[in-house]
Design an enzyme around this catalytic site. Structure first.
Site, PDB file in Angstrom:
ATOM      1  N   LYS A  52      17.752 -53.245  69.301  1.00 23.07           N
ATOM      2  CA  LYS A  52      16.625 -54.183  69.129  1.00 23.07           C
ATOM      3  C   LYS A  52      17.097 -55.644  68.998  1.00 23.07           C
ATOM      4  O   LYS A  52      18.289 -55.904  68.771  1.00 23.07           O
ATOM      5  CB  LYS A  52      15.817 -53.753  67.900  1.00 23.07           C
ATOM      6  CG  LYS A  52      15.175 -52.370  68.061  1.00 23.07           C
ATOM      7  CD  LYS A  52      14.276 -52.040  66.884  1.00 23.07           C
ATOM      8  CE  LYS A  52      13.617 -50.680  67.079  1.00 23.07           C
ATOM      9  NZ  LYS A  52      12.669 -50.364  65.975  1.00 23.07           N
ATOM     10  N   TYR A  92       5.008 -49.050  72.701  1.00 29.84           N
ATOM     11  CA  TYR A  92       4.617 -48.692  71.329  1.00 29.84           C
ATOM     12  C   TYR A  92       3.125 -48.368  71.205  1.00 29.84           C
ATOM     13  O   TYR A  92       2.587 -48.405  70.097  1.00 29.84           O
ATOM     14  CB  TYR A  92       5.012 -49.809  70.360  1.00 29.84           C
ATOM     15  CG  TYR A  92       6.487 -49.782  69.992  1.00 29.84           C
ATOM     16  CD1 TYR A  92       7.033 -48.695  69.311  1.00 29.84           C
ATOM     17  CD2 TYR A  92       7.329 -50.834  70.312  1.00 29.84           C
ATOM     18  CE1 TYR A  92       8.373 -48.665  68.957  1.00 29.84           C
ATOM     19  CE2 TYR A  92       8.685 -50.808  69.966  1.00 29.84           C
ATOM     20  CZ  TYR A  92       9.192 -49.718  69.282  1.00 29.84           C
ATOM     21  OH  TYR A  92      10.518 -49.683  68.934  1.00 29.84           O
ATOM     22  N   PHE A 132       1.339 -52.433  61.398  1.00 28.82           N
ATOM     23  CA  PHE A 132       2.526 -53.199  61.785  1.00 28.82           C
ATOM     24  C   PHE A 132       2.635 -53.437  63.288  1.00 28.82           C
ATOM     25  O   PHE A 132       3.586 -54.046  63.758  1.00 28.82           O
ATOM     26  CB  PHE A 132       3.797 -52.520  61.256  1.00 28.82           C
ATOM     27  CG  PHE A 132       3.990 -51.082  61.696  1.00 28.82           C
ATOM     28  CD1 PHE A 132       4.485 -50.784  62.954  1.00 28.82           C
ATOM     29  CD2 PHE A 132       3.676 -50.031  60.838  1.00 28.82           C
ATOM     30  CE1 PHE A 132       4.670 -49.473  63.361  1.00 28.82           C
ATOM     31  CE2 PHE A 132       3.862 -48.704  61.231  1.00 28.82           C
ATOM     32  CZ  PHE A 132       4.357 -48.430  62.499  1.00 28.82           C
ATOM     33  N   ARG A 153      19.116 -39.352  66.066  1.00 34.16           N
ATOM     34  CA  ARG A 153      18.332 -39.712  64.881  1.00 34.16           C
ATOM     35  C   ARG A 153      19.210 -39.678  63.623  1.00 34.16           C
ATOM     36  O   ARG A 153      19.043 -40.489  62.710  1.00 34.16           O
ATOM     37  CB  ARG A 153      17.092 -38.831  64.748  1.00 34.16           C
ATOM     38  CG  ARG A 153      16.086 -39.150  65.862  1.00 34.16           C
ATOM     39  CD  ARG A 153      14.822 -38.347  65.769  1.00 34.16           C
ATOM     40  NE  ARG A 153      13.951 -38.783  64.681  1.00 34.16           N
ATOM     41  CZ  ARG A 153      13.196 -39.874  64.712  1.00 34.16           C
ATOM     42  NH1 ARG A 153      13.208 -40.680  65.768  1.00 34.16           N
ATOM     43  NH2 ARG A 153      12.416 -40.176  63.699  1.00 34.16           N
ATOM     44  N   THR A 181      14.162 -44.690  59.265  1.00 31.51           N
ATOM     45  CA  THR A 181      13.486 -45.900  59.760  1.00 31.51           C
ATOM     46  C   THR A 181      13.646 -47.055  58.771  1.00 31.51           C
ATOM     47  O   THR A 181      13.935 -48.186  59.168  1.00 31.51           O
ATOM     48  CB  THR A 181      11.978 -45.609  59.964  1.00 31.51           C
ATOM     49  OG1 THR A 181      11.856 -44.486  60.837  1.00 31.51           O
ATOM     50  CG2 THR A 181      11.256 -46.802  60.556  1.00 31.51           C
ATOM     51  N   ARG A 202      21.421 -47.804  60.784  1.00 31.47           N
ATOM     52  CA  ARG A 202      20.435 -48.608  60.031  1.00 31.47           C
ATOM     53  C   ARG A 202      20.939 -48.971  58.634  1.00 31.47           C
ATOM     54  O   ARG A 202      20.670 -50.082  58.153  1.00 31.47           O
ATOM     55  CB  ARG A 202      19.095 -47.874  59.994  1.00 31.47           C
ATOM     56  CG  ARG A 202      18.374 -47.972  61.345  1.00 31.47           C
ATOM     57  CD  ARG A 202      17.271 -46.983  61.447  1.00 31.47           C
ATOM     58  NE  ARG A 202      16.405 -47.186  62.603  1.00 31.47           N
ATOM     59  CZ  ARG A 202      15.574 -46.244  63.056  1.00 31.47           C
ATOM     60  NH1 ARG A 202      15.508 -45.071  62.458  1.00 31.47           N
ATOM     61  NH2 ARG A 202      14.808 -46.492  64.101  1.00 31.47           N
ATOM     62  N   ASN A 219      14.985 -53.064  62.390  1.00 32.79           N
ATOM     63  CA  ASN A 219      15.871 -51.961  61.964  1.00 32.79           C
ATOM     64  C   ASN A 219      16.897 -51.591  63.041  1.00 32.79           C
ATOM     65  O   ASN A 219      17.363 -50.459  63.104  1.00 32.79           O
ATOM     66  CB  ASN A 219      15.043 -50.768  61.486  1.00 32.79           C
ATOM     67  CG  ASN A 219      14.188 -50.165  62.575  1.00 32.79           C
ATOM     68  OD1 ASN A 219      14.127 -50.680  63.692  1.00 32.79           O
ATOM     69  ND2 ASN A 219      13.521 -49.073  62.280  1.00 32.79           N
ATOM     70  N   HIS A 228      16.099 -48.079  68.078  1.00 36.97           N
ATOM     71  CA  HIS A 228      15.035 -47.077  68.242  1.00 36.97           C
ATOM     72  C   HIS A 228      15.640 -45.844  68.890  1.00 36.97           C
ATOM     73  O   HIS A 228      16.555 -45.949  69.706  1.00 36.97           O
ATOM     74  CB  HIS A 228      13.925 -47.628  69.159  1.00 36.97           C
ATOM     75  CG  HIS A 228      12.971 -46.557  69.617  1.00 36.97           C
ATOM     76  ND1 HIS A 228      11.909 -46.136  68.858  1.00 36.97           N
ATOM     77  CD2 HIS A 228      12.963 -45.783  70.742  1.00 36.97           C
ATOM     78  CE1 HIS A 228      11.278 -45.157  69.508  1.00 36.97           C
ATOM     79  NE2 HIS A 228      11.886 -44.923  70.646  1.00 36.97           N
ATOM     80  N   GLU A 248       9.379 -41.793  77.295  1.00 33.96           N
ATOM     81  CA  GLU A 248      10.012 -43.101  77.078  1.00 33.96           C
ATOM     82  C   GLU A 248      11.052 -43.399  78.166  1.00 33.96           C
ATOM     83  O   GLU A 248      11.141 -44.533  78.635  1.00 33.96           O
ATOM     84  CB  GLU A 248      10.661 -43.149  75.691  1.00 33.96           C
ATOM     85  CG  GLU A 248       9.637 -43.153  74.567  1.00 33.96           C
ATOM     86  CD  GLU A 248      10.257 -43.116  73.172  1.00 33.96           C
ATOM     87  OE1 GLU A 248       9.481 -43.115  72.198  1.00 33.96           O
ATOM     88  OE2 GLU A 248      11.495 -43.094  73.049  1.00 33.96           O
TER      89      GLU A 248
END
Ligand code: CMP
Length: 139
Positions: free
Chosen positions: A10, A50, A58, A86, A92, A103, A113, A116, A127
Site C-alpha cells: 500500500k 474495495y 471507513f 494472511r 488488520t 503489519r 496497514n 492487503h 481480485e
C-alpha cells in the site's frame, strides 16, 4: 493445495521505501511471485476493488488513501497461499498483529496497514482477475 492470492503493498509502505523488506518476508515464507507491477490507482479502480466495503464508515478514507501514492500489486503462489500470506501479514489492526508479521513491523495504523491480501479463494480469484490480465501472470 497450490493456491494463488492477491497482494498489494500500500501507499504508506511505498512512501517509506519498504517494498524490499515486505517482499523479503513474503519470499522467506516460501511464497512465489507469479506476477508483479507498480501502479497508481485511479479513484475508480480503488472504489471498484474495495466495493465490498462500500457501506463501511471507513470506505471513503480508504479510497482516498489507496489513491494517495503508488502501490505494488502481486500474484503470490504456493501451498495454502491465501492463509499463509494472511499469517505473514498479521492482523488488520497492527496493534493486534503478531510479532514479526509485516503489519506488526511496518503498519502505521489500521488504515495505513502496509499490505492487503485476499481473504478467501473466491475473493482471490475475483481480485486477481480485476488487477491482472491472464498474460501478465507468468509464474
Ligand atoms: P485490507 O485488508 O486492505 O481491507 C480493507 C482495508 O480497509 C483494510 O485492509 C484497512 O486498510 C482499511 N480499514 C480502515 N479502517 C478499517 C477498520 N476499522 N476495519 C477494517 N479495515 C479498515
Amino acid at each position: 493445495m497450490t493456491e494463488r492470492t492477491l497482494s498489494i503493498i500500500k501507499p504508506d509502505a511505498t512512501r517509506r521505501n519498504l517494498e524490499g523488506k515486505i517482499i523479503a518476508k513474503i519470499q522467506e515464507a516460501g511464497l512465489k511471485i507469479a506476477a508483479m507491477k507498480r501502479k497508481r490507482w485511479t479513484r475508480y479502480e480503488a472504489e471498484k476493488f474495495y466495493e465490498v466495503h462500500k457501506e463501511r464508515p471507513f470506505y471513503n478514507d480508504l479510497v482516498e488513501f489507496m489513491t494517495s501514492g503508488p502501490i505494488v500489486l502481486m500474484v503470490l503462489e504456493g501451498e495454502n497461499a491465501i492463509a499463509k500470506y494472511r499469517e505473514v501479514m498479521g492482523a488488520t489492526n497492527p496493534e493486534e498483529a503478531a510479532p514479526g508479521t509485516i503489519r506488526a513491523e511496518f503498519a502505521e495504523n489500521i488504515e495505513a496497514n502496509s499490505v492487503h491480501g485476499s481473504d478467501s479463494p473466491e475473493n482471490a480469484e475475483k481480485e486477481i482477475a480485476l488487477c491482472f490480465d491472464g498474460a501478465e501472470i507468468v509464474g
